[in-house]
Design an enzyme around this catalytic site. Structure first.
Site, PDB file in Angstrom:
ATOM      1  N   ALA A  41     -17.753  15.087 -25.659  1.00 53.31           N
ATOM      2  CA  ALA A  41     -17.586  16.457 -25.157  1.00 53.31           C
ATOM      3  C   ALA A  41     -16.146  16.935 -25.306  1.00 53.31           C
ATOM      4  O   ALA A  41     -15.217  16.246 -24.891  1.00 53.31           O
ATOM      5  CB  ALA A  41     -18.003  16.536 -23.699  1.00 53.31           C
ATOM      6  N   GLY A  46     -10.775  11.764 -22.376  1.00 57.06           N
ATOM      7  CA  GLY A  46     -10.839  10.807 -23.483  1.00 57.06           C
ATOM      8  C   GLY A  46     -10.971  11.493 -24.832  1.00 57.06           C
ATOM      9  O   GLY A  46     -10.311  11.119 -25.806  1.00 57.06           O
ATOM     10  N   CYS A  47     -11.820  12.494 -24.894  1.00 61.09           N
ATOM     11  CA  CYS A  47     -12.049  13.200 -26.163  1.00 61.09           C
ATOM     12  C   CYS A  47     -10.800  13.983 -26.584  1.00 61.09           C
ATOM     13  O   CYS A  47     -10.503  14.077 -27.772  1.00 61.09           O
ATOM     14  CB  CYS A  47     -13.257  14.112 -26.046  1.00 61.09           C
ATOM     15  N   THR A  48     -10.077  14.508 -25.618  1.00 60.59           N
ATOM     16  CA  THR A  48      -8.830  15.214 -25.930  1.00 60.59           C
ATOM     17  C   THR A  48      -7.806  14.231 -26.479  1.00 60.59           C
ATOM     18  O   THR A  48      -7.154  14.509 -27.495  1.00 60.59           O
ATOM     19  CB  THR A  48      -8.287  15.929 -24.675  1.00 60.59           C
ATOM     20  N   ALA A  51      -8.853  13.293 -30.068  1.00 64.80           N
ATOM     21  CA  ALA A  51      -8.642  14.402 -31.003  1.00 64.80           C
ATOM     22  C   ALA A  51      -7.154  14.592 -31.289  1.00 64.80           C
ATOM     23  O   ALA A  51      -6.761  14.816 -32.439  1.00 64.80           O
ATOM     24  CB  ALA A  51      -9.245  15.687 -30.451  1.00 64.80           C
TER      25      ALA A  51
END
Length: 155
Positions: A41, A46-48, A51
């Site tokens: 998401a 974590g995804c930030t 990325a």
């Protein structure tokens, strides 16, 4: 259990909308190596982190002939907000029905906080210039993954 890809397998073809709603196809990258990474998401911690690690390594990856594409079930509008907030300069594609994520083995049962849940399995695929899987990495960590990947692929 979702079937997983292995080195040498053909990378499943896809055409999905990017953050601006424009179609992005794996075929557009034929002749170059591609890192396709699946994340659960946009705009989550974590995804930030993951990325931003790809963003910060993008010049070296591009210089090595590699392109990066992020894929998640998020809608294009959410991807655009994420891209703009984090200054991401590689395509983020939307797979809301999770069909492509499933083809890559990146959607299915996973362990989260000791429970079995169904969701996006954080995964990274390196696809060769002919469209075959070079590396299929499942259940990767958000933090430190890009540095490890760069070491593994000598970039």
């Amino acid at each position: 259990m979702t079937s997983r890809l292995k080195p040498g397998d053909p990378a499943p073809a896809f055409t999905l909308p990017d953050a601006d709603g424009n179609p992005v196809s794996l075929a557009d990258f034929r002749g170059r190596r591609v890192i396709l990474y699946a994340y659960p998401a946009a705009s989550t911690p974590g995804c930030t982190k993951q990325a931003c690690d790809f963003r910060d390594s993008l010049a070296e990856l591009n210089d090595a002939g590699m392109d990066v594409i992020g894929i998640s079930p998020d809608q294009p509008a959410k991807l655009a907000k994420f891209r703009d907030a984090e200054g991401l300069t590689f395509p983020l594609v939307s797979d809301p029905d999770k069909a492509v994520l499933t083809e890559y083995g990146a959607f299915g049962e996973k362990q989260m906080y000791g429970k079995t849940v169904t969701g996006v399995i954080r995964s990274t695929f390196v696809i060769d210039p002919e469209g075959k899987i070079e590396h299929a990495l499942y259940n990767v960590r958000a933090t430190g993954h890009v540095a490890k990947l760069r070491k593994d692929i000598n970039v």
